[in-house]
Design a protein around this motif. Structure first.
Motif: not given
Length: 226
Positions: A88-116
């Motif tokens: 942001h405005r030419g500078e790198c910043w640090v925060s915190l997130t949770s990669d909340h994931t659908d574990r059932y969908l993850e068994t079929f596609s990791v990419a789709l589970s992250k999008q879900a």
């Protein structure tokens, strides 16, 4: 996606940030044995092993949220605390997130589970330049609520993960990081195994400067309709 952050910094007390590209770095452990442990942990849930490490997943920016209440489909989702960096405005910043994931969908596609699932983001942020020299000392912890009690779910220092600089270098491949780019920078193994939980709390603690980024959220399950 528009996000707002409180910095505690008089020079920039509040940041109004528009994220235009969001990337999740997967399998981002620095220690190969720890990465293999996490791969085995997910394989036990039926998730196929990755073709390479780390991997970078593009996720729609509208999946980012700073709300405390999320809605998910079904009861097979869970969070993972991760450092979150953004430009942001030419500078790198640090925060915190949770990669909340659908574990059932993850068994079929990791990419789709992250999008879900929506990705919760904390409302606090630090300048990267303030923590870069002692990045490995930062401590990441998450808790889940089980039977009405908070239980430690993840805990460790960021020394076990590749640094954001390393991850960005690999992802950008010579491209310069631009304003609007955000990256979720990998997670720690769980304590007691990956399991669903409707309430999740996470913290990134800086023991050198004596401060902490925190966020708590809960999920409401929508019915699975066939």
């Amino acid at each position: 996606m528009h996000l707002q952050f409180i910095t505690g910094d008089e020079a920039a007390a509040r940041l109004d940030v528009d994220v235009t590209r969001f990337v999740i770095a997967g399998w981002a452990g620095r220690d190969r044995d720890a990465v293999l442990h996490h791969i085995r942990e997910l394989e036990a849930l039926g998730v196929p092993a990755p073709g390479a490490v780390p991997l970078f997943y593009r996720v729609a920016t509208n999946q980012l949220s700073q709300n405390a209440l999320l809605e998910v489909v079904g009861n097979e989702t869970s969070g993972e605390a991760e450092p979150f960096v953004f430009f942001h405005r030419g500078e790198c910043w640090v925060s915190l997130t949770s990669d909340h994931t659908d574990r059932y969908l993850e068994t079929f596609s990791v990419a789709l589970s992250k999008q879900a699932c929506i990705k919760p983001v904390a409302s606090g942020a630090w300048r990267m330049r303030e923590v870069a020299e002692h990045w490995d000392a930062l401590e990441l912890t998450s808790w889940i609520k089980e039977q009405g009690e908070w239980v430690v779910y993840q805990q460790g220092s960021l020394s076990s993960l590749l640094t954001p600089q390393e991850l960005l270098t690999r992802y950008l491949e010579g491209e310069t990081a631009a304003d609007g780019l955000a990256m979720s920078c990998g997670t720690l193994s769980t304590i007691g195994g990956i399991r669903p939980a409707s309430e999740f709390r996470m913290a990134l603690h800086d023991p050198v400067l004596g401060r902490t980024l925190e966020h708590t959220y809960r999920t409401g399950a929508l019915p699975v309709v066939a």
